[in-house]
Design an enzyme around this catalytic site. Structure first.
Site, short mmCIF file in Angstrom:
data_model
loop_
_atom_site.label_atom_id
_atom_site.label_comp_id
_atom_site.label_asym_id
_atom_site.label_seq_id
_atom_site.Cartn_x
_atom_site.Cartn_y
_atom_site.Cartn_z
N GLN A 195 -15.87 -5.26 4.01
CA GLN A 195 -15.12 -4.07 4.17
C GLN A 195 -13.83 -4.30 4.69
OE1 GLN A 195 -16.36 -1.04 3.07
NE2 GLN A 195 -17.60 -2.49 2.09
N HIS A 238 -10.58 -4.13 2.59
CA HIS A 238 -10.18 -2.80 2.05
C HIS A 238 -8.72 -2.70 2.49
CE1 HIS A 238 -13.10 -0.44 -0.15
NE2 HIS A 238 -14.11 -1.12 0.63
N GLU A 270 -18.68 4.71 9.59
CA GLU A 270 -18.96 5.17 7.99
C GLU A 270 -20.04 4.33 7.66
OE1 GLU A 270 -16.29 5.07 3.94
OE2 GLU A 270 -15.55 3.83 5.57
N HIS A 271 -19.94 2.88 7.48
CA HIS A 271 -21.12 2.17 7.12
C HIS A 271 -21.75 1.58 8.08
CE1 HIS A 271 -17.78 2.15 4.03
NE2 HIS A 271 -18.82 2.61 3.35
N ASP A 313 -21.41 0.89 -2.30
CA ASP A 313 -19.93 1.21 -2.60
C ASP A 313 -19.92 1.01 -4.30
OD1 ASP A 313 -18.66 1.61 -0.33
OD2 ASP A 313 -17.61 -0.51 -0.24
N HIS A 344 -17.68 50.94 10.86
CA HIS A 344 -19.05 50.26 10.48
C HIS A 344 -20.02 51.28 10.69
CE1 HIS A 344 -16.71 46.71 10.26
NE2 HIS A 344 -17.56 45.98 10.11
#
Length: 426
Positions: free
Chosen positions: A251, A254, A319-320, A353, A412
Site C-alpha cells: 500500500q 500508492h 482505511e485497510h 483493491d 404548524h
C-alpha cells in the site's frame, strides 16, 4: 507494558500547512471554472495534462477502437473482477428493503430506496491507470440502479488509458470523458465541455481531487473524502516479517504520503521489520514511492496483548486493516473503526483493491470512526412517506397541536388544528 512507539510518522500538525495550500489552489480553480466553464476547463486540461482534444467525450466508435487494442486476456480479467464486484454489490442492494408499517391504527409510515438519478464517476490516473477504480464506482452505481453514469479519467503521459476505458464501458458507463483532476470534478458538478451537471460525484484521487469533492459537497453529493491510502497490519508472533513487510509496502507504493503502520505484540517482529522492509525495497520496482512513504509515514507500535492492539487499531481507524494473528475473528467481533478488514494470511489488501468484490473506495484520515466506504447504499436515497386515516388524523392532531404550541410554532399548530376541525372536533 505501556504502548511503545518504536517508529513514528509525521504528525497531523506537520501536514497542516500542505493541506491549507491545497485548499487555496482548489478554491481558485473551482471559482475559475464556475465563471468561465469550457474555456477554463480547456486551459486547465492543457496546463496539467497537456491535453487539448477537439472533444473530451469519447464516441462509441472510438471507445470500441480503444477496447480492441487490449489483449483478450485483459478483457477477460476485467470482466472477472467486475463480476465479483457486481455480485457483492447486488447482494448488498437486495439487503436494502422498502418498508411500510402501521405504527398506530390508521397511521401508515414507510420508506422507499430510490437510486440517485445521475452520477459522475472519477477514475484517477497519474502514475498508474487505476482500472479497478472504474469497477468500484461504475459497476456499483449500475448495481444500485443509477439511471445515468458519467465517467472521467485523465490521459496518462498524453495517452488514453485503454484498460480504464474498457473497464468504464464494460462496467456500464453511459458517457466517457478523457478529463482529469479538479477540472473533471468541476465540469461534472457545474456542467461544462458537453457534460450535463450530475447529482453526485464519487471516486478516489489525489489531495486536490479530494479537496475539490469537499468544496463541491452540497452542490452535489459525494461518496466520502478519501485522502492518501492507508494500511495497518496487526500481527502477533505467529506472523512473519516477510509477509508483514510485503503487505505494508504493497500500500505504501500508492504514494509518498501513504501511512503504513505495524501494530504487534511481538518484539522480535518489531525489531526485524525495518531490516526486512529495507531488503524488499532493494528489489521493489516502486521503491521510489514506497520507500519515501515508509520513511516519512511508517510506524511501528509494540503492544502487550490483542486487547491492547485492538485499542490502538480502533484509535488509528485505518482505511485497510490486515489481521495476521492466531485469532483474526477476535478483531472481526470487536473492532469498530476501519474501512475494510482482511482476516488472516490467506487474503490481503490487493485482493480487495483489485478483484475480490468488496469496494476499495474507503474512508481515510480517521473517517472510519463515522462512515464506511463506497457501496450501493451510497447511491441510494432512503426517503419516507406517510398516509393517515381521518380517525388517526384526529389522534395525531391532538398531540401535534399541543406540541406545536409548546414550541411556539403557530403556523404548524394551525395545520394540526385544521385537520381537527375537518375530521371531527368542533
Amino acid at each position: 507494558m505501556a504502548i511503545e512507539y518504536i517508529k513514528r510518522g509525521k504528525t497531523t500538525e506537520q501536514k497542516a500547512d500542505v493541506d491549507t495550500a491545497v485548499q487555496e489552489v482548489v478554491r481558485g480553480i473551482l471559482a475559475d471554472i464556475r465563471a468561465r466553464k469550457d474555456l477554463a476547463v480547456r486551459e486547465l486540461s492543457q496546463q496539467f495534462d497537456n491535453w487539448q482534444p477537439a472533444e473530451f467525450k469519447l464516441s462509441d466508435e472510438r471507445i470500441q477502437q480503444i477496447i480492441a487494442t487490449l489483449p483478450a486476456q485483459a478483457i477477460d480479467d476485467i470482466k472477472f473482477a467486475q463480476a465479483q464486484v457486481r455480485n457483492f454489490a447486488e447482494a448488498q442492494r437486495d439487503a436494502l428493503q422498502d418498508i411500510e408499517v402501521e405504527t398506530l391504527p390508521g397511521v401508515v409510515l414507510g420508506h422507499k430506496n430510490i437510486p440517485v438519478n445521475r452520477v459522475g464517476c472519477y477514475v484517477p490516473g497519474g502514475r498508474y491507470p487505476m482500472i479497478a477504480s472504474a469497477h468500484m464506482s461504475v459497476v456499483t452505481a449500475r448495481a444500485a440502479g443509477v439511471k445515468q453514469i458519467v465517467a472521467c479519467t485523465p490521459p496518462i503521459n498524453g495517452q488514453i488509458p485503454a484498460g480504464t476505458i474498457a473497464a468504464m464501458r464494460l462496467g456500464g458507463a453511459d458517457e466517457i470523458y478523457i478529463l482529469g483532476g479538479v477540472q473533471a470534478l468541476a465540469a461534472m458538478a457545474y456542467g461544462a465541455v458537453g457534460i450535463a451537471p450530475v447529482d453526485m460525484i464519487v471516486g478516489p484521487g489525489n489531495a486536490y481531487v479530494a479537496e475539490a469533492k469537499r468544496q463541491l459537497f452540497g452542490l452535489v453529493g459525494i461518496d466520502l473524502l478519501a485522502g492518501p491510502t492507508e494500511v495497518l497490519v496487526v500481527a502477533d508472533d505467529s506472523a512473519d516479517a516477510e509477509m508483514c513487510a510485503t503487505d505494508l509496502l504493497g500500500q505504501a507504493e500508492h504514494g509518498p504520503t501513504s501511512p503504513a503502520v505495524l501494530v504487534t505484540t511481538s518484539r522480535d517482529l518489531a525489531a526485524s521489520i525495518e531490516t526486512e522492509i529495507g531488503a524488499q525495497l532493494e528489489t521493489l520496482p516502486t521503491a521510489d514511492l514506497a520507500g519515501v512513504a515508509w520513511r516519512d509515514y511508517g510506524e511501528i507500535i509494540l503492544c502487550d496483548s490483542d486487547a491492547e492492539m485492538l485499542e490502538v487499531a480502533d484509535d488509528i481507524a485505518s482505511e485497510h486493516v490486515q489481521i495476521l494473528t492466531r485469532d483474526p475473528d477476535y478483531f472481526l467481533r470487536n473492532m469498530r473503526n476501519y474501512g475494510a478488514l482482511f482476516l488472516g494470511a490467506e487474503t490481503n489488501v490487493a485482493y480487495g483493491d483489485k478483484v475480490i468484490g468488496t469496494n476499495h473506495t474507503l474512508p481515510t484520515q480517521k473517517a472510519a470512526r463515522y462512515t464506511g466506504g463506497l457501496w450501493v447504499g451510497k447511491f441510494i436515497k432512503t426517503v419516507t412517506y406517510q398516509r393517515v386515516s381521518e380517525a388517526a388524523s384526529l389522534l395525531i392532531g391532538e398531540y401535534g397541536s399541543r406540541l406545536c404550541d409548546l414550541e411556539g410554532f403557530m403556523g404548524h399548530k394551525a395545520q394540526c388544528d385544521l385537520r381537527l376541525r375537518r375530521y371531527g372536533r368542533a
